[in-house]
Motif scaffolding. Structure first.
Motif, PDB file in Angstrom:
ATOM      1  N   ASN A  15     -28.939   0.010 -29.964  1.00  0.00           N
ATOM      2  CA  ASN A  15     -28.551   0.694 -28.726  1.00  0.00           C
ATOM      3  C   ASN A  15     -27.179   0.173 -28.332  1.00  0.00           C
ATOM      4  O   ASN A  15     -27.049  -0.948 -27.841  1.00  0.00           O
ATOM      5  N   LEU A  16     -26.157   0.975 -28.563  1.00  0.00           N
ATOM      6  CA  LEU A  16     -24.777   0.528 -28.363  1.00  0.00           C
ATOM      7  C   LEU A  16     -24.254   0.998 -27.011  1.00  0.00           C
ATOM      8  O   LEU A  16     -24.256   2.191 -26.712  1.00  0.00           O
ATOM      9  N   TYR A  55     -27.981   4.506 -31.220  1.00  0.00           N
ATOM     10  CA  TYR A  55     -28.024   5.325 -30.006  1.00  0.00           C
ATOM     11  C   TYR A  55     -26.826   4.986 -29.129  1.00  0.00           C
ATOM     12  O   TYR A  55     -26.566   3.814 -28.843  1.00  0.00           O
ATOM     13  N   LEU A  56     -26.079   6.010 -28.731  1.00  0.00           N
ATOM     14  CA  LEU A  56     -24.951   5.833 -27.810  1.00  0.00           C
ATOM     15  C   LEU A  56     -25.061   6.888 -26.710  1.00  0.00           C
ATOM     16  O   LEU A  56     -24.879   8.075 -26.965  1.00  0.00           O
ATOM     17  N   GLY A  82     -29.342   8.377 -44.806  1.00  0.00           N
ATOM     18  CA  GLY A  82     -30.345   9.113 -44.052  1.00  0.00           C
ATOM     19  C   GLY A  82     -30.512   8.621 -42.628  1.00  0.00           C
ATOM     20  O   GLY A  82     -31.267   9.211 -41.858  1.00  0.00           O
ATOM     21  N   GLY A  83     -29.815   7.544 -42.283  1.00  0.00           N
ATOM     22  CA  GLY A  83     -29.878   7.017 -40.918  1.00  0.00           C
ATOM     23  C   GLY A  83     -29.244   7.977 -39.933  1.00  0.00           C
ATOM     24  O   GLY A  83     -28.377   8.782 -40.292  1.00  0.00           O
ATOM     25  N   ILE A  84     -29.659   7.882 -38.678  1.00  0.00           N
ATOM     26  CA  ILE A  84     -29.254   8.874 -37.680  1.00  0.00           C
ATOM     27  C   ILE A  84     -28.623   8.202 -36.464  1.00  0.00           C
ATOM     28  O   ILE A  84     -29.134   7.199 -35.948  1.00  0.00           O
ATOM     29  N   ALA A  85     -27.520   8.772 -36.015  1.00  0.00           N
ATOM     30  CA  ALA A  85     -26.896   8.377 -34.752  1.00  0.00           C
ATOM     31  C   ALA A  85     -27.166   9.474 -33.732  1.00  0.00           C
ATOM     32  O   ALA A  85     -26.895  10.651 -33.993  1.00  0.00           O
ATOM     33  N   ARG A  86     -27.735   9.096 -32.595  1.00  0.00           N
ATOM     34  CA  ARG A  86     -27.945  10.033 -31.486  1.00  0.00           C
ATOM     35  C   ARG A  86     -26.911   9.723 -30.420  1.00  0.00           C
ATOM     36  O   ARG A  86     -26.812   8.578 -29.956  1.00  0.00           O
ATOM     37  N   LEU A  87     -26.144  10.735 -30.038  1.00  0.00           N
ATOM     38  CA  LEU A  87     -25.076  10.570 -29.065  1.00  0.00           C
ATOM     39  C   LEU A  87     -25.301  11.473 -27.862  1.00  0.00           C
ATOM     40  O   LEU A  87     -25.704  12.633 -28.008  1.00  0.00           O
ATOM     41  N   THR A 182     -34.596   8.813 -21.590  1.00  0.00           N
ATOM     42  CA  THR A 182     -34.980   8.333 -20.261  1.00  0.00           C
ATOM     43  C   THR A 182     -34.466   6.922 -20.005  1.00  0.00           C
ATOM     44  O   THR A 182     -34.390   6.488 -18.853  1.00  0.00           O
ATOM     45  N   ALA A 183     -34.114   6.200 -21.081  1.00  0.00           N
ATOM     46  CA  ALA A 183     -33.582   4.845 -20.915  1.00  0.00           C
ATOM     47  C   ALA A 183     -32.172   4.852 -20.336  1.00  0.00           C
ATOM     48  O   ALA A 183     -31.709   3.852 -19.791  1.00  0.00           O
ATOM     49  N   SER A 184     -31.487   5.985 -20.449  1.00  0.00           N
ATOM     50  CA  SER A 184     -30.113   6.108 -19.947  1.00  0.00           C
ATOM     51  C   SER A 184     -30.137   6.594 -18.496  1.00  0.00           C
ATOM     52  O   SER A 184     -30.774   7.600 -18.184  1.00  0.00           O
TER      53      SER A 184
END
Length: 203
Positions: A15-16, A55-56, A82-87, A182-184
């Protein structure tokens, strides 16, 4: 800090730039009180391919374009194949449409939810420019330095090496571990039933 965390396994979830929004089970990287306290411009101190997810949320817009590209390239480096970044980023297109359509309710909602003072954004145009990063001081840690729509965000993600880029929605990732918006504090904010943010996943 890394030795204290004892991060020997792969498949990390990073979590960046989450600020005080810490996510349990994730390595939270940001200003105190994060698990790993550092400026994201310093470079992520992880080996290649050790992360499953990154996650950003409302982070990328706080970096100048070259800095943002560097951060995304670093995120790409630490992600396994295959790793995923969610922005999650503010939707500058919606902001600009509201300006053109003279949607004052939109801007009043933004002022209220983000606690924007009338001194710093007296007019709707002031808020558009503030959202896009115009006039921010170079040393500012909190101000926006770049605006994004889906096309622009997709472009910089491809520059960083990501190959599959898909638009998502609030809390609607295909991957259960990434349903964490929801953490943001700000990811879920909306006006007239539409979120102020755009949600993107890049593989």
């Amino acid at each position: 800090q890394l030795s204290r965390l004892n991060l020997s396994e792969r498949g990390l979830k990073l979590n960046l730039g989450g600020g005080r929004s810490l996510i349990e089970g994730w390595v939270n990287v940001d200003v105190p009180p994060a698990d790993l306290e550092m400026h994201l411009n310093w470079g992520l101190p992880f080996d290649e391919g050790v992360a499953k997810y990154v996650y950003l949320s409302h982070v990328l817009e706080h970096f100048y374009r070259p800095e943002a590209l560097g951060l995304l390239r670093d995120a790409h480096r630490v992600l396994a194949p295959g790793g995923i970044a969610r922005l999650v980023v503010p939707d500058i297109e919606r902001c600009m449409r509201a300006y053109v359509q003279h949607d004052e309710d939109y801007f009043e909602t933004r002022r209220r939810l983000w606690l924007v003072s009338s001194e710093s954004a007296a007019t709707s145009l002031d808020l558009v420019l503030k959202n896009a990063g115009a006039g921010v001081k170079p040393g500012s840690f909190w101000g926006h330095k770049q605006g994004y729509d889906f096309e622009t965000l997709s472009h910089i993600l491809r520059q960083a090496g990501f190959t599959s880029i898909e638009r998502s929605e609030y809390m609607e990732s295909k991957h259960e571990d990434l349903r964490i918006d929801t953490a943001s504090r700000v990811a879920g904010l909306e006006h007239s039933g539409t979120k102020f943010s755009i949600f993107v996943e890049a593989t």
